[in-house]
Design a protein around this motif. Structure first.
Motif, PDB file in Angstrom:
ATOM      1  N   LYS A  13       0.800  -1.216   0.000  1.00 32.58           N
ATOM      2  CA  LYS A  13       0.000   0.000   0.000  1.00 32.58           C
ATOM      3  C   LYS A  13       0.839   1.276   0.000  1.00 32.58           C
ATOM      4  CE  LYS A  13      -3.794   2.377   2.156  1.00 32.58           C
ATOM      5  NZ  LYS A  13      -4.986   2.236   2.948  1.00 32.58           N
ATOM      6  N   TYR A  14       1.945   1.297   0.754  1.00 35.86           N
ATOM      7  CA  TYR A  14       2.662   2.543   0.975  1.00 35.86           C
ATOM      8  C   TYR A  14       3.999   2.686   0.256  1.00 35.86           C
ATOM      9  CZ  TYR A  14      -0.836   3.346   4.513  1.00 35.86           C
ATOM     10  OH  TYR A  14      -2.020   3.530   5.155  1.00 35.86           O
ATOM     11  N   LEU A  15       4.573   1.617  -0.209  1.00 34.46           N
ATOM     12  CA  LEU A  15       5.852   1.725  -0.905  1.00 34.46           C
ATOM     13  C   LEU A  15       5.665   1.374  -2.380  1.00 34.46           C
ATOM     14  CD1 LEU A  15       8.292   0.120   1.666  1.00 34.46           C
ATOM     15  CD2 LEU A  15       7.884   2.537   1.247  1.00 34.46           C
ATOM     16  N   LEU A  16       6.187   2.214  -3.200  1.00 37.29           N
ATOM     17  CA  LEU A  16       6.082   1.990  -4.639  1.00 37.29           C
ATOM     18  C   LEU A  16       7.061   0.910  -5.093  1.00 37.29           C
ATOM     19  CD1 LEU A  16       6.023   5.714  -5.776  1.00 37.29           C
ATOM     20  CD2 LEU A  16       4.072   4.177  -5.560  1.00 37.29           C
ATOM     21  N   GLU A  17       6.702   0.254  -6.177  1.00 36.69           N
ATOM     22  CA  GLU A  17       7.589  -0.757  -6.747  1.00 36.69           C
ATOM     23  C   GLU A  17       8.922  -0.138  -7.149  1.00 36.69           C
ATOM     24  OE1 GLU A  17       7.520  -3.837 -10.449  1.00 36.69           O
ATOM     25  OE2 GLU A  17       5.616  -3.368  -9.491  1.00 36.69           O
ATOM     26  N   ARG A  18       8.900   1.112  -7.536  1.00 31.57           N
ATOM     27  CA  ARG A  18      10.125   1.810  -7.918  1.00 31.57           C
ATOM     28  C   ARG A  18      11.122   1.862  -6.755  1.00 31.57           C
ATOM     29  NH1 ARG A  18       9.619   7.726 -10.165  1.00 31.57           N
ATOM     30  NH2 ARG A  18       8.554   6.597 -11.800  1.00 31.57           N
ATOM     31  N   TYR A  19      10.603   2.010  -5.535  1.00 29.53           N
ATOM     32  CA  TYR A  19      11.461   2.022  -4.354  1.00 29.53           C
ATOM     33  C   TYR A  19      12.279   0.729  -4.287  1.00 29.53           C
ATOM     34  CZ  TYR A  19      12.787   1.743   0.567  1.00 29.53           C
ATOM     35  OH  TYR A  19      13.497   1.604   1.729  1.00 29.53           O
ATOM     36  N   TYR A  20      11.600  -0.402  -4.464  1.00 31.09           N
ATOM     37  CA  TYR A  20      12.285  -1.691  -4.424  1.00 31.09           C
ATOM     38  C   TYR A  20      13.243  -1.863  -5.604  1.00 31.09           C
ATOM     39  CZ  TYR A  20       9.206  -2.903  -0.639  1.00 31.09           C
ATOM     40  OH  TYR A  20       8.563  -2.920   0.557  1.00 31.09           O
ATOM     41  N   ASN A  22      14.844   0.529  -7.090  1.00 32.91           N
ATOM     42  CA  ASN A  22      16.011   1.375  -6.804  1.00 32.91           C
ATOM     43  C   ASN A  22      16.939   0.718  -5.789  1.00 32.91           C
ATOM     44  OD1 ASN A  22      15.224   3.350  -8.609  1.00 32.91           O
ATOM     45  ND2 ASN A  22      14.246   4.618  -7.055  1.00 32.91           N
ATOM     46  N   LYS A  23      16.366   0.075  -4.780  1.00 31.96           N
ATOM     47  CA  LYS A  23      17.184  -0.615  -3.776  1.00 31.96           C
ATOM     48  C   LYS A  23      17.918  -1.804  -4.411  1.00 31.96           C
ATOM     49  CE  LYS A  23      16.603   1.670   0.015  1.00 31.96           C
ATOM     50  NZ  LYS A  23      17.735   2.294   0.703  1.00 31.96           N
ATOM     51  N   ALA A  24      17.247  -2.541  -5.275  1.00 37.02           N
ATOM     52  CA  ALA A  24      17.893  -3.666  -5.959  1.00 37.02           C
ATOM     53  C   ALA A  24      19.021  -3.157  -6.853  1.00 37.02           C
ATOM     54  CB  ALA A  24      16.876  -4.450  -6.779  1.00 37.02           C
ATOM     55  N   LYS A  25      18.789  -2.054  -7.527  1.00 42.35           N
ATOM     56  CA  LYS A  25      19.830  -1.462  -8.378  1.00 42.35           C
ATOM     57  C   LYS A  25      21.022  -1.030  -7.523  1.00 42.35           C
ATOM     58  CE  LYS A  25      20.653   2.217 -11.672  1.00 42.35           C
ATOM     59  NZ  LYS A  25      20.152   3.417 -12.307  1.00 42.35           N
ATOM     60  N   GLU A  26      20.743  -0.414  -6.391  1.00 41.49           N
ATOM     61  CA  GLU A  26      21.809   0.003  -5.475  1.00 41.49           C
ATOM     62  C   GLU A  26      22.608  -1.213  -5.012  1.00 41.49           C
ATOM     63  OE1 GLU A  26      22.259   2.381  -1.209  1.00 41.49           O
ATOM     64  OE2 GLU A  26      20.297   2.285  -2.187  1.00 41.49           O
ATOM     65  N   PHE A  27      21.909  -2.323  -4.767  1.00 39.30           N
ATOM     66  CA  PHE A  27      22.573  -3.560  -4.357  1.00 39.30           C
ATOM     67  C   PHE A  27      23.561  -4.026  -5.425  1.00 39.30           C
ATOM     68  CE2 PHE A  27      22.674  -8.214  -4.564  1.00 39.30           C
ATOM     69  CZ  PHE A  27      23.179  -8.510  -3.308  1.00 39.30           C
ATOM     70  N   TYR A  28      23.114  -4.065  -6.670  1.00 42.35           N
ATOM     71  CA  TYR A  28      23.971  -4.571  -7.739  1.00 42.35           C
ATOM     72  C   TYR A  28      25.096  -3.614  -8.120  1.00 42.35           C
ATOM     73  CZ  TYR A  28      21.209  -8.712  -8.300  1.00 42.35           C
ATOM     74  OH  TYR A  28      20.610  -9.918  -8.070  1.00 42.35           O
TER      75      TYR A  28
END
Length: 93
Positions: A13-20, A22-28
């Motif tokens: 409900k509160y976090l956009l898929e884009r947030y995840y 971006n975090k995955a991109k930051e991880f890689y």
């Protein structure tokens, strides 16, 4: 309602898929660079939860290892660690 179910619904409900994404991109894109080994390890473990599809420990180990500075990579590769915990332990020494 279980805690797991609550977190899932909250995130949906509160976090956009884009947030995840971006975090995955930051991880890689994570590299040790100017971080200390402890900072790198902490950041890696924090971001690892955003890539749930990376379930295999060997894949986690490989991704963690590729972010090292070359100096650390050569030394640890020589010791032939077999798990992520072994790599983290060797990095601390």
């Amino acid at each position: 309602m279980s805690w797991h179910e609550f977190k899932r619904l909250f995130r949906k409900k509160y976090l956009l898929e884009r947030y995840y994404d971006n975090k995955a991109k930051e991880f890689y894109e994570l590299k040790m660079g100017s971080m200390t080994d402890e900072e790198y390890t902490t950041k890696f473990m924090e971001l690892l939860r955003y890539v749930p599809y990376l379930k295999d420990e060997k894949a986690e180990f490989h991704r963690f290892f590729t972010g090292f500075l070359v100096v650390f990579r050569d030394q640890i590769e020589y010791d032939e660690p077999r798990s992520l915990e072994e790599v983290i332990g060797q990095l601390k020494h």
